[in-house]
Motif scaffolding. Sequence first.
Motif, PDB file in Angstrom:
ATOM      1  N   ARG A   5       0.806   4.244  -2.710  1.00 19.64           N
ATOM      2  CA  ARG A   5       0.655   5.652  -2.311  1.00 19.64           C
ATOM      3  C   ARG A   5       1.721   6.531  -2.987  1.00 19.64           C
ATOM      4  O   ARG A   5       1.419   7.613  -3.495  1.00 19.64           O
ATOM      5  CB  ARG A   5       0.762   5.742  -0.785  1.00 19.64           C
ATOM      6  N   GLN A  21       0.822  -1.210   0.000  1.00 20.54           N
ATOM      7  CA  GLN A  21       0.000   0.000   0.000  1.00 20.54           C
ATOM      8  C   GLN A  21       0.858   1.264   0.000  1.00 20.54           C
ATOM      9  O   GLN A  21       0.506   2.260  -0.626  1.00 20.54           O
ATOM     10  CB  GLN A  21      -0.922  -0.004   1.222  1.00 20.54           C
ATOM     11  N   GLN A  61      -6.693   5.717  -0.523  1.00 17.73           N
ATOM     12  CA  GLN A  61      -5.383   6.366  -0.483  1.00 17.73           C
ATOM     13  C   GLN A  61      -5.487   7.868  -0.760  1.00 17.73           C
ATOM     14  O   GLN A  61      -4.787   8.675  -0.146  1.00 17.73           O
ATOM     15  CB  GLN A  61      -4.444   5.709  -1.504  1.00 17.73           C
TER      16      GLN A  61
END
Length: 615
Positions: free
Chosen positions: A549, A545, A590
């Motif tokens: 991002r 993740q 995000q």
Amino acid sequence: MIDFTVETKDRNVVLYLRLSRDDRNKGLSVSIENQDKILTRFAKEHHYAITQRYIDDGESGYSFERPDFDRLNKDIVSGKVKRLLIKDMSRLGRHNARALLFMEDARDYGCEVIALDDGYSNFQDNDSTIGIKTWHNELYVKEASKKVKNVIHMKQEDGEWMTTPPFGYRKVNKKSAQLVVEPDSACVVKRIFQMYADGYGILQIARTLTRENVPTPSRSLHEFRLANGVDDKSRYTDIWNDACVRRILKNETYLGTLILHKGECVKIRGKYQKLSKEKWKVFEHHHEAIIDEKLFHICQEKLESRKVRSKRKRKHSENVFYGFLYCADCDSLLKPYRTLKDKREGNVHYYCSTYLKQGKTVCSAKSITELQLKKAVTMFLKRCRDVYKVFLEQQHVHADSKEAEQKRISKTISHAKTQITQLKSEIKQLIENKMHESMAQPENYTIIQESYQSLIDEKAKMMKECEENIEVLKQELESYSLNEEHLATALYVLDEMIAKQDYSKKELQILFRKIMVHDHQIVFYFKGYYSDKIDANIMLVDEEQEAYRKAIIEEIEKQVVDQMFSLKNVHQGLCNQGYTYSYKGTFMTQVKRLEAEGVIRRPHKNKKAIYQKVE
């Protein structure tokens, strides 16, 4: 009778007052107020000073687990109470063996127990029939229990409803056992059955009813009692859950059928045991039906088919972290769940069980993967290794404190051994008492055997716990005898576990009591030594993740023109790079995180989702 001419320096006395629910039917003779008046008058006449009153109102005498009686027992053991007044032995309790043992234990701790109406003192041992009186008190409970059971069985034979009616029904009045349909809640019951027959899932039905603020069964019962002038203080909830919906779907009462005698308690205060269907008492067309048979059987078939399908899909692979993970918000277990992606990657997701049952209105969608957990355990073990290395270096410096701790543990072991010896003596005394009473009263042999055996089993259990505690303390004592070579071996084992980064359930059971999962961190409850010196908090970082991002920020910087860019164009650019995250899912999560951190901001709340990068 008691000889009150015996002089004692200490004139302080405490009172114990008890009243069970059944005793209330006897009237004022045994009420708390009258017990207090009788004992207070006696204390004044014999120049005793009452220092405290222990009161158990509405507590059964057969059980010796009562709030104020437990407090009294602790005060006797600690030496705070030296004289106790009770109205009679039945107020102390209606369990023959336990009552007699309490009198003996109180005498051993230096506490005189005076039963006023029975004219008995455990210090003077002036009544040879006290055993018969305590046995008679127990017999009263057992006879009363037998009578209550007979009445219940008679009402069951007549098909009489004796408990609170199920959701959708109510009684005609307090005295009547006839059930009538309650229109509002009956509509909810019909809706639940129809929704399930139409394909809605049980959890989906529960969430829909909660979202629409439909009163739950506990809420409806609470409001009904208040409307009828009952001061109801029972707990209730406004949240429907899957267990409640499932219970309604499986309840045959909605067909108009009454089923009684599904289970029973074999002995007083014993466990409820389910009975086979052959022993059930079934009364068809007992009351008005809410659900027709066709709809009911459709729902039962769906329940059964889904139950079978879930068995076929059950995986036999071990979820090593299951049973250790707890939600930090609601303290419920995290349960394992595998998505298709998890199955491909050999991973497991753990979700908060409260969230799975009742949705995000009750608890957040807290989840963590097995891969994240293994990385976190590795980080924690590295911290343990560092602390143990420091301890190894300082071992010689703290030699004096180590010796003091060894003495403390040795003293605790000695105390536990003394306790075991005392328990053995008490068990021996109980066996002798049991044999003596059995011979003296052969007609009551069964009752005497049952009374004493339960107490002997309890003492044996306490003795076993002491023995287990001694073994643990001995292991702890041995750990202080570890030399540098043994500690080096322990560090070697830690290094091996850290290197493989894969842990079995047995290893986790040795290491941790539990693991608390927060939104962005987990906390380990370590079983090992020096747990207070090891930082148990591990921050959760999803590397995948975090990479996504960073890719979002880079794509924004590529597309920004005069500080403006299109959110959909950024997502399309990421898709062209090979990222497969959906627009409304991970991508928007995000983006909202970036907005909360101040990396980007939204100048206008428009549908085009245009964002402006903050410089």
